[in-house]
Design a protein around this motif. Structure first.
Motif, PDB file in Angstrom:
ATOM      1  N   ARG A  57      55.134  59.822  33.949  1.00 14.27           N
ATOM      2  CA  ARG A  57      55.661  58.725  33.131  1.00 14.27           C
ATOM      3  C   ARG A  57      54.474  58.051  32.426  1.00 14.27           C
ATOM      4  N   PRO A  58      53.741  58.791  31.599  1.00 13.42           N
ATOM      5  CA  PRO A  58      52.523  58.232  31.007  1.00 13.42           C
ATOM      6  C   PRO A  58      52.775  56.984  30.175  1.00 13.42           C
ATOM      7  N   PHE A  59      53.960  56.874  29.565  1.00 14.35           N
ATOM      8  CA  PHE A  59      54.279  55.699  28.747  1.00 14.35           C
ATOM      9  C   PHE A  59      54.382  54.436  29.594  1.00 14.35           C
ATOM     10  N   ALA A  60      54.640  54.613  30.903  1.00 17.11           N
ATOM     11  CA  ALA A  60      54.741  53.487  31.839  1.00 17.11           C
ATOM     12  C   ALA A  60      53.607  53.523  32.855  1.00 17.11           C
ATOM     13  N   LEU A  61      52.498  54.186  32.496  1.00 18.75           N
ATOM     14  CA  LEU A  61      51.330  54.317  33.384  1.00 18.75           C
ATOM     15  C   LEU A  61      51.729  54.907  34.739  1.00 18.75           C
ATOM     16  N   GLY A  94      48.220  61.473  31.844  1.00 22.98           N
ATOM     17  CA  GLY A  94      47.820  60.374  30.991  1.00 22.98           C
ATOM     18  C   GLY A  94      46.640  59.611  31.545  1.00 22.98           C
ATOM     19  N   ARG A  95      46.535  58.329  31.172  1.00 21.51           N
ATOM     20  CA  ARG A  95      45.356  57.549  31.547  1.00 21.51           C
ATOM     21  C   ARG A  95      45.522  56.802  32.863  1.00 21.51           C
ATOM     22  N   ALA A  96      46.587  57.101  33.595  1.00 22.71           N
ATOM     23  CA  ALA A  96      46.802  56.473  34.904  1.00 22.71           C
ATOM     24  C   ALA A  96      47.179  57.521  35.931  1.00 22.71           C
ATOM     25  N   PHE A  97      46.753  57.289  37.167  1.00 22.06           N
ATOM     26  CA  PHE A  97      47.306  58.065  38.276  1.00 22.06           C
ATOM     27  C   PHE A  97      48.671  57.475  38.606  1.00 22.06           C
ATOM     28  N   CYS A  98      48.691  56.207  39.017  1.00 20.95           N
ATOM     29  CA  CYS A  98      49.947  55.492  39.260  1.00 20.95           C
ATOM     30  C   CYS A  98      49.631  54.008  39.243  1.00 20.95           C
ATOM     31  N   SER A  99      50.273  53.277  38.356  1.00 20.61           N
ATOM     32  CA  SER A  99      49.999  51.838  38.215  1.00 20.61           C
ATOM     33  C   SER A  99      50.786  50.985  39.196  1.00 20.61           C
ATOM     34  N   GLY A 100      51.492  51.638  40.135  1.00 19.23           N
ATOM     35  CA  GLY A 100      52.240  50.899  41.148  1.00 19.23           C
ATOM     36  C   GLY A 100      53.736  50.989  40.941  1.00 19.23           C
ATOM     37  N   VAL A 101      54.436  50.049  41.516  1.00 19.21           N
ATOM     38  CA  VAL A 101      55.893  49.995  41.406  1.00 19.21           C
ATOM     39  C   VAL A 101      56.289  49.679  39.963  1.00 19.21           C
ATOM     40  N   ASP A 102      57.407  50.238  39.531  1.00 18.46           N
ATOM     41  CA  ASP A 102      57.958  49.851  38.239  1.00 18.46           C
ATOM     42  C   ASP A 102      58.581  48.462  38.403  1.00 18.46           C
ATOM     43  N   ALA A 103      57.737  47.439  38.242  1.00 17.17           N
ATOM     44  CA  ALA A 103      58.161  46.062  38.517  1.00 17.17           C
ATOM     45  C   ALA A 103      59.257  45.601  37.561  1.00 17.17           C
ATOM     46  N   VAL A 104      59.229  46.106  36.332  1.00 15.08           N
ATOM     47  CA  VAL A 104      60.250  45.720  35.357  1.00 15.08           C
ATOM     48  C   VAL A 104      61.620  46.218  35.805  1.00 15.08           C
ATOM     49  N   ALA A 105      61.661  47.463  36.282  1.00 17.32           N
ATOM     50  CA  ALA A 105      62.933  48.016  36.767  1.00 17.32           C
ATOM     51  C   ALA A 105      63.432  47.232  37.978  1.00 17.32           C
TER      52      ALA A 105
END
Length: 355
Positions: A57-61, A94-105
């Motif tokens: 999900r590169p668009f969402a890091l 992409g430019r992230a491994f995983c930015s954490g929980v999808d907090a917005v969702a």
């Protein structure tokens, strides 16, 4: 063999925990019918002796959703049982491994009153973190890029953690009205001195060199050499951990934290973050900032004062309790804490700070 028996024994005992009690079902070809629309969020690469899970999900890091956590768990269970698979790799697109929980969702689910869906997310995520921490096969997490929040939880409990000059690690949950979870109270509490408390309370970032220096990572290489590392792993026919370790090390670089690194402030960190209460920690930082005219102290003070006061207190206690608990105990406690945070029974900080 003794390690395998010990892990199996621990894992069976863990089934008695209520929220993680479940039947371990393995199959070489798992069925993902309920998640067909989401399979492209976790891609799979087949290698000679390994499999690679790619967060996509590169668009969402590469922020994590319930369907991603569920797919990871099923894939890893299947791979663990498959005798043709020797080891497992995880990386991000992409430019992230995983930015954490999808907090917005999560915020939208809470706003719509779908608390049970939020509970299911944390349950699925924590079950996968525990699976990762007790995995019977070598695991290589390639933390190239942003790794925040549960990005650490789904990777650091595994055997090998490869970081690069592009790696950025942080736990900003207290600034979002939450607490470092997904096993964070286990691995942060085991960092040198009181570094774990500092990272958890302030959201301060570490780069790849600093992750190696403090023990969060096992290997380091330049991003430019990463393709060589992946090619080497992809061609590997041996699943012996010592061979994998040697293969990762051959592309490594000897690196040291630069003079501005937070790790050069470890004495100040230990002096200020050793206290039993948030109020005492803040007082100590204020005294240090006033006496030494230290910009860093003023910066972390500002971050703490902007954070949720309740989250700071909960986070401090979580890290302190984590020092004396196993991974399964930390996850069970963090699960209860997470449910309390999303239920709004104690505070609305998490929902309000996400707005």
């Amino acid at each position: 063999m003794q390690r395998v028996k010990a892990l199996i024994k621990v894992r069976h005992s863990f089934q008695t925990l209520r929220f993680l009690s479940h039947q371990r079902c393995f199959s070489a070809q798992p069925n993902y019918a309920p998640y067909n629309d989401f399979q492209d969020q976790v891609l799979v690469e087949g290698r000679a002796k390994s499999r690679a899970a790619i967060l996509n999900r590169p668009f969402a890091l590469n922020s994590l959703t319930t369907s991603m956590a569920s797919r990871l768990k099923k894939l890893y269970e299947s791979w663990e049982e498959n005798p043709d698979i020797g080891f497992v790799i995880m990386k991000g697109n992409g430019r992230a491994f995983c930015s954490g929980v999808d907090a917005v969702a999560l915020y939208h689910l809470l706003n719509e009153g779908k608390v049970e869906d939020c509970k299911r997310f944390f349950e699925t995520l924590y079950k996968f973190v525990y699976l990762q921490g007790t995995y019977l096969k070598p695991h290589v997490a390639i933390l190239d890029g942003i790794t925040m929040g549960c990005g650490g939880g789904i990777s650091l409990p595994g055997m090998f953690h490869l970081v690069t000059d592009k790696s950025v690690f942080a736990h900003p949950e207290a600034q979002l009205g939450f607490h470092p979870d997904s096993g964070a109270s286990f691995y942060l509490s085991r960092l040198p001195g009181y570094l774990g408390e500092c990272l958890a309370l302030t959201g301060e970032k570490l780069n790849g060199v600093e992750m190696i220096a403090c023990g969060l990572a096992t290997h380091y290489c330049l991003n430019a050499r990463l393709s060589w590392v992946e090619e080497c792993l992809g061609n590997m026919m041996n699943d012996d951990p010592t061979v994998i370790e040697s293969s990762l090390a051959q592309y490594g670089d000897l690196v040291y934290p630069d003079r501005s690194s937070i790790l050069h402030r470890i004495e100040t960190i230990d002096k200020c973050f050793c206290h039993d209460t948030i109020e005492e920690i803040i007082d100590s930082l204020e005294n240090e900032a006033a006496g030494a005219y230290d910009d860093w102290c003023r910066t972390v003070l500002r971050k703490m004062k902007e954070a949720s006061p309740l989250s700071l207190k909960v986070t401090l206690r979580s890290i302190r309790e984590g020092r004396f608990q196993s991974l399964d105990q930390c996850l069970a406690r963090e699960y209860r804490m997470s449910l309390a945070a999303i239920s709004k029974q104690v505070s609305n900080d998490f929902s309000e700070l996400l707005q």
